[in-house]
Write a protein that holds these residues in place. Structure first.
Motif, PDB file in Angstrom:
ATOM      1  N   LEU A   1       9.867  39.357  18.423  1.00 34.47           N
ATOM      2  CA  LEU A   1       9.699  40.548  17.594  1.00 34.47           C
ATOM      3  C   LEU A   1       8.896  40.137  16.370  1.00 34.47           C
ATOM      4  CD1 LEU A   1      10.445  43.537  17.422  1.00 34.47           C
ATOM      5  CD2 LEU A   1      12.476  42.866  16.153  1.00 34.47           C
ATOM      6  N   SER A   2       7.670  40.610  16.303  1.00 31.71           N
ATOM      7  CA  SER A   2       6.730  40.125  15.313  1.00 31.71           C
ATOM      8  C   SER A   2       6.170  41.263  14.467  1.00 31.71           C
ATOM      9  CB  SER A   2       5.598  39.379  16.036  1.00 31.71           C
ATOM     10  OG  SER A   2       4.752  38.752  15.096  1.00 31.71           O
ATOM     11  N   GLY A   3       5.280  40.883  13.561  1.00 36.48           N
ATOM     12  CA  GLY A   3       4.621  41.825  12.678  1.00 36.48           C
ATOM     13  C   GLY A   3       4.494  41.218  11.305  1.00 36.48           C
ATOM     14  N   PRO A   4       3.824  41.910  10.408  1.00 37.73           N
ATOM     15  CA  PRO A   4       3.647  41.388   9.051  1.00 37.73           C
ATOM     16  C   PRO A   4       4.946  41.467   8.253  1.00 37.73           C
ATOM     17  CG  PRO A   4       2.743  43.594   9.230  1.00 37.73           C
ATOM     18  CD  PRO A   4       3.153  43.197  10.611  1.00 37.73           C
ATOM     19  N   PRO A   5       4.996  40.774   7.107  1.00 34.21           N
ATOM     20  CA  PRO A   5       6.174  40.879   6.245  1.00 34.21           C
ATOM     21  C   PRO A   5       6.402  42.339   5.852  1.00 34.21           C
ATOM     22  CG  PRO A   5       4.714  39.146   5.471  1.00 34.21           C
ATOM     23  CD  PRO A   5       3.974  39.897   6.543  1.00 34.21           C
ATOM     24  N   GLY A   6       7.651  42.764   5.876  1.00 33.29           N
ATOM     25  CA  GLY A   6       7.981  44.128   5.490  1.00 33.29           C
ATOM     26  C   GLY A   6       7.942  45.127   6.628  1.00 33.29           C
ATOM     27  N   ALA A   7       7.668  44.663   7.839  1.00 33.36           N
ATOM     28  CA  ALA A   7       7.576  45.575   8.987  1.00 33.36           C
ATOM     29  C   ALA A   7       8.940  45.994   9.513  1.00 33.36           C
ATOM     30  CB  ALA A   7       6.758  44.930  10.105  1.00 33.36           C
ATOM     31  N   GLY A   8       9.997  45.289   9.125  1.00 34.56           N
ATOM     32  CA  GLY A   8      11.342  45.614   9.590  1.00 34.56           C
ATOM     33  C   GLY A   8      11.852  44.717  10.692  1.00 34.56           C
ATOM     34  N   LYS A   9      11.199  43.581  10.891  1.00 36.55           N
ATOM     35  CA  LYS A   9      11.559  42.679  11.983  1.00 36.55           C
ATOM     36  C   LYS A   9      13.003  42.210  11.925  1.00 36.55           C
ATOM     37  CE  LYS A   9       8.421  39.723  10.780  1.00 36.55           C
ATOM     38  NZ  LYS A   9       7.900  40.425   9.609  1.00 36.55           N
ATOM     39  N   SER A  10      13.425  41.717  10.783  1.00 37.47           N
ATOM     40  CA  SER A  10      14.768  41.123  10.682  1.00 37.47           C
ATOM     41  C   SER A  10      15.864  42.147  10.909  1.00 37.47           C
ATOM     42  CB  SER A  10      14.949  40.441   9.327  1.00 37.47           C
ATOM     43  OG  SER A  10      14.037  39.379   9.208  1.00 37.47           O
ATOM     44  N   THR A  11      15.709  43.322  10.361  1.00 40.59           N
ATOM     45  CA  THR A  11      16.703  44.382  10.540  1.00 40.59           C
ATOM     46  C   THR A  11      16.820  44.759  12.008  1.00 40.59           C
ATOM     47  OG1 THR A  11      16.248  45.234   8.333  1.00 40.59           O
ATOM     48  CG2 THR A  11      17.310  46.745   9.881  1.00 40.59           C
ATOM     49  N   VAL A  12      15.684  44.975  12.642  1.00 37.29           N
ATOM     50  CA  VAL A  12      15.676  45.395  14.048  1.00 37.29           C
ATOM     51  C   VAL A  12      16.119  44.245  14.951  1.00 37.29           C
ATOM     52  CG1 VAL A  12      14.207  46.206  15.944  1.00 37.29           C
ATOM     53  CG2 VAL A  12      13.960  47.193  13.648  1.00 37.29           C
ATOM     54  N   ALA A  13      15.665  43.025  14.666  1.00 40.89           N
ATOM     55  CA  ALA A  13      16.021  41.873  15.509  1.00 40.89           C
ATOM     56  C   ALA A  13      17.522  41.630  15.515  1.00 40.89           C
ATOM     57  CB  ALA A  13      15.279  40.630  15.040  1.00 40.89           C
ATOM     58  N   ALA A  14      18.148  41.695  14.355  1.00 38.12           N
ATOM     59  CA  ALA A  14      19.593  41.468  14.282  1.00 38.12           C
ATOM     60  C   ALA A  14      20.343  42.519  15.092  1.00 38.12           C
ATOM     61  CB  ALA A  14      20.060  41.478  12.824  1.00 38.12           C
ATOM     62  N   ALA A  15      19.943  43.771  14.967  1.00 46.48           N
ATOM     63  CA  ALA A  15      20.598  44.849  15.717  1.00 46.48           C
ATOM     64  C   ALA A  15      20.325  44.722  17.216  1.00 46.48           C
ATOM     65  CB  ALA A  15      20.124  46.208  15.203  1.00 46.48           C
ATOM     66  N   LEU A  16      19.101  44.366  17.573  1.00 45.80           N
ATOM     67  CA  LEU A  16      18.754  44.192  18.985  1.00 45.80           C
ATOM     68  C   LEU A  16      19.608  43.095  19.607  1.00 45.80           C
ATOM     69  CD1 LEU A  16      16.806  45.004  21.309  1.00 45.80           C
ATOM     70  CD2 LEU A  16      15.274  43.196  20.483  1.00 45.80           C
ATOM     71  N   ALA A  17      19.722  41.968  18.925  1.00 38.09           N
ATOM     72  CA  ALA A  17      20.506  40.847  19.455  1.00 38.09           C
ATOM     73  C   ALA A  17      21.970  41.232  19.635  1.00 38.09           C
ATOM     74  CB  ALA A  17      20.374  39.628  18.538  1.00 38.09           C
ATOM     75  N   ARG A  18      22.508  42.018  18.729  1.00 42.23           N
ATOM     76  CA  ARG A  18      23.911  42.441  18.852  1.00 42.23           C
ATOM     77  C   ARG A  18      24.145  43.335  20.070  1.00 42.23           C
ATOM     78  NH1 ARG A  18      23.408  42.950  13.174  1.00 42.23           N
ATOM     79  NH2 ARG A  18      23.110  45.197  13.366  1.00 42.23           N
ATOM     80  N   GLY A  19      23.102  43.882  20.647  1.00 41.42           N
ATOM     81  CA  GLY A  19      23.226  44.785  21.790  1.00 41.42           C
ATOM     82  C   GLY A  19      23.373  44.088  23.135  1.00 41.42           C
ATOM     83  N   TYR A  20      23.339  42.770  23.155  1.00 37.00           N
ATOM     84  CA  TYR A  20      23.471  42.020  24.398  1.00 37.00           C
ATOM     85  C   TYR A  20      24.826  41.316  24.445  1.00 37.00           C
ATOM     86  CZ  TYR A  20      18.470  42.750  24.956  1.00 37.00           C
ATOM     87  OH  TYR A  20      17.232  43.319  25.095  1.00 37.00           O
ATOM     88  N   GLU A  21      25.296  41.069  25.655  1.00 38.66           N
ATOM     89  CA  GLU A  21      26.572  40.381  25.830  1.00 38.66           C
ATOM     90  C   GLU A  21      26.495  38.932  25.345  1.00 38.66           C
ATOM     91  OE1 GLU A  21      29.450  39.066  29.485  1.00 38.66           O
ATOM     92  OE2 GLU A  21      28.409  40.988  29.643  1.00 38.66           O
TER      93      GLU A  21
END
Length: 184
Positions: free
Chosen positions: A8-28
């Motif tokens: 999950l990439s993009g420039p600083p401020g794109a929202g990567k960390s917020t989305v990545a943490a939530a995405l990871a929590r969605g898996y077993e």
């Protein structure tokens, strides 16, 4: 069971960390690799990664991140890599078959409009948050035209974090962001 890797990439401020943490929590079984942590692990001789003279350091860090990601995936984890991984560094995530298995790798670039990215980045308050306009815009510009990889881009200018998460999750499930041999 072989896991998958989602970059999950993009420039600083794109929202990567917020989305990545939530995405990871969605898996077993999952791992969230926050690439900033790898840069912060360098205790002496660190160069800000957005500077040209950091190239060798950045190559090393991304190679280590990729090895960690594929190691976890071989152990059956879905790995969400969260960081500024432009096409210029994507080769680290294009490993050949290992142990007769190919790890499915997805590449997603969050790219809100330039002015939105800057506003979001400058609003961050974390201790090590990059808020300086020049490097933020320079990195956004590097993601402005990804050529053959444009299909991996999500314009999240008008999306909340939850809406972005839904789009990323759906694209990973249906294979829209999957890296295929030859990268596209």
């Amino acid at each position: 069971m072989q896991g998958e890797v989602v970059v999950l990439s993009g420039p600083p401020g794109a929202g990567k960390s917020t989305v990545a943490a939530a995405l990871a929590r969605g898996y077993e079984r999952s791992v969230h690799l926050h690439t900033d942590d790898f840069w912060h692990s360098i205790t002496a001789g660190s160069i800000p990664p957005y500077l040209a003279e950091a190239h060798e350091q950045n190559e090393t860090v991304l190679r280590v991140v990729a090895m960690a990601a594929f190691g976890y995936a071989e152990g059956g984890y879905t790995v969400v890599v969260d960081g500024v991984v432009g096409p210029w560094m994507l080769r680290h995530f294009e490993l050949p078959l290992r142990h007769g298995r190919e790890t499915v790798t997805h590449y997603v670039v969050l790219r809100p409009a330039r002015h939105t990215t800057l506003a979001r980045a400058r609003a961050r308050t974390g201790v090590d948050a990059l808020t300086d306009e020049e490097p933020i815009l320079a990195m956004w510009d590097r993601f402005a035209d990804l050529g053959e990889l444009e299909r991996h881009v999500l314009d999240t200018t008008q999306h909340s974090a939850d809406q972005t998460l839904a789009l990323v999750s759906q694209g990973v499930r249906d294979g829209s962001f999957r890296l295929l041999p030859g990268r596209t």
